[in-house]
Enzyme design. Structure first.
Site, PDB file in Angstrom:
ATOM      1  N   GLY A 145      -1.520   4.335   1.044  1.00 23.32           N
ATOM      2  CA  GLY A 145      -1.266   2.758   1.513  1.00 23.32           C
ATOM      3  C   GLY A 145      -2.640   2.179   1.637  1.00 23.32           C
ATOM      4  O   GLY A 145      -3.713   2.685   1.871  1.00 23.32           O
ATOM      5  N   GLY A 174      -4.682  -2.195   2.469  1.00 22.73           N
ATOM      6  CA  GLY A 174      -4.329  -3.575   2.665  1.00 22.73           C
ATOM      7  C   GLY A 174      -5.926  -4.024   3.023  1.00 22.73           C
ATOM      8  O   GLY A 174      -6.802  -3.657   2.891  1.00 22.73           O
ATOM      9  N   GLY A 175      -5.702  -5.497   3.523  1.00 25.90           N
ATOM     10  CA  GLY A 175      -6.686  -5.810   4.039  1.00 25.90           C
ATOM     11  C   GLY A 175      -7.745  -5.317   4.975  1.00 25.90           C
ATOM     12  O   GLY A 175      -8.853  -5.646   5.202  1.00 25.90           O
ATOM     13  N   LYS A 177      -5.746   7.088   8.576  1.00 20.27           N
ATOM     14  CA  LYS A 177      -5.834   5.521   8.448  1.00 20.27           C
ATOM     15  C   LYS A 177      -7.291   5.318   8.729  1.00 20.27           C
ATOM     16  O   LYS A 177      -8.012   5.761   9.587  1.00 20.27           O
ATOM     17  CB  LYS A 177      -5.007   4.779   9.412  1.00 20.27           C
ATOM     18  CG  LYS A 177      -5.051   3.453   9.159  1.00 20.27           C
ATOM     19  CD  LYS A 177      -4.095   2.634  10.109  1.00 20.27           C
ATOM     20  CE  LYS A 177      -4.187   1.203  10.106  1.00 20.27           C
ATOM     21  NZ  LYS A 177      -3.182   0.603  11.004  1.00 20.27           N
ATOM     22  N   ASP A 182       3.648  -6.074  13.237  1.00 17.78           N
ATOM     23  CA  ASP A 182       3.500  -6.055  11.896  1.00 17.78           C
ATOM     24  C   ASP A 182       4.723  -5.295  11.290  1.00 17.78           C
ATOM     25  O   ASP A 182       4.649  -4.271  10.429  1.00 17.78           O
ATOM     26  CB  ASP A 182       2.323  -5.435  11.463  1.00 17.78           C
ATOM     27  CG  ASP A 182       2.142  -5.702   9.702  1.00 17.78           C
ATOM     28  OD1 ASP A 182       2.654  -6.598   9.340  1.00 17.78           O
ATOM     29  OD2 ASP A 182       1.363  -4.936   9.158  1.00 17.78           O
TER      30      ASP A 182
END
Length: 311
Positions: free
Chosen positions: A25, A27-28, A47, A160
């Site tokens: 995964g 993202g920004g 992460k 989120d």
């Protein structure tokens, strides 16, 4: 670099006891890897804090601000990332991904979580013609409400919730992953919503950087996920609901497939105005009626305060 994300660490990189073997995964705000714990001989998810708007990775692997003017925001965001990991590591719940440890390396920060083997709701819904069956929706709703009740009881918000942040394990248990509180905090500091919210799942109050958020905000996003699972498509973007609201109630469009109380509860959770939604999970749950039998939530196990570990 890996093909999935040009900023990702290469497959095979070692972070202490962990060997990275895939990007799962990005993202920004950061990148999530599947990694192998060489000490415990099991897979975990890691992460990495890497906000692409104001940070980049150098060829030597270090993560650095894009320039001096971004240094304070980068450091502040890293602290919020670690604060969130520290908070989530202090409790356990069967529907929330467990945080195992957190550490700093390569100029940035990392959170180590259990690797939940399964498919995201997003992946399941992308299968052609896929809609969840009534029993699947009930199990999804029960898991999300149970997990969120525990999160909210500890004073946190997820912020989120969307199909890609809910994993359905191989045993059918739904798991909430990838909390967004740190991203929201960063959005408020930098005055930008880039990468902070997900249209169609974010409530209208998330579009305003000073919008008042609470459990009712997570309820909207949860209802949006349930809507997608029921109807096969997401509800309208909240920003498009200002003025003439194009939302069509599930109680009308899906009445032939699902229990009326369940549909009405999801519709109520998707009310445009925050004050028209249930304000707590405890207030929302009874609206599902017999479609969601009242069960005792699994207790949240509070753990001792953890210190950051060295990779």
């Amino acid at each position: 670099m890996t093909a999935e994300h040009e900023q990702a660490l290469p497959v095979g990189t070692r972070l202490g006891d962990y060997r990275l073997d895939a990007v799962i995964g990005h993202g920004g705000f950061g990148i999530t890897y599947r990694a192998f714990d060489t000490q415990l001989a099991k897979f975990v998810a890691i992460k990495e804090y890497l906000p692409v708007e104001f940070a980049l990775r150098r060829p030597d692997g270090e993560v650095v601000p894009r320039g001096a003017r971004y240094s304070d925001d980068f450091a502040w965001g890293r602290d919020r990332f670690l604060d969130e990991a520290r908070a989530l590591a202090r409790f356990r719940h069967p529907h929330i991904v467990p945080v195992l440890r957190y550490f700093e390396a390569h100029g940035t920060a990392y959170t180590v979580m259990e690797f939940e083997d399964g498919s995201s709701v997003s992946q399941l819904l992308r299968q052609q013609g896929r809609r969840f069956q009534p029993d699947e929706v009930k199990r999804l709703a029960e898991g999300l409400l149970s997990g969120l009740a525990a999160v909210h009881a500890q004073g946190f918000l997820h912020r989120d919730i969307k199909p890609s942040n809910v994993i359905i394990r191989r045993d059918g248990v739904p798991i909430l992953i990838d909390f967004g509180a740190a991203r929201q905090a960063m959005g408020g500091r930098t005055r930008t919503l880039t990468g902070i919210l997900t249209p169609q799942y974010a409530p209208i109050e998330q579009y305003a950087l000073d919008g008042k958020q609470g459990p009712w905000s997570d309820i909207y996003s949860t209802a949006a996920v349930l809507h997608h699972a029921i109807a096969g498509f997401a509800p309208p973007d909240a920003a498009s609901r200002v003025g003439t609201d194009p939302y069509r109630p599930l109680a009308v469009t899906q009445a032939d497939r699902f229990d009326g109380a369940l549909l009405a509860a999801v519709d109520r959770g998707l009310a445009f105005a925050p004050e028209q939604r249930p304000q707590t999970i405890e207030a929302w749950r009874p609206m599902f009626g017999a479609a969601l039998p009242r069960v005792e939530d699994a207790p949240t196990e509070r753990l001792p305060h953890l210190q950051p570990s060295t990779p």
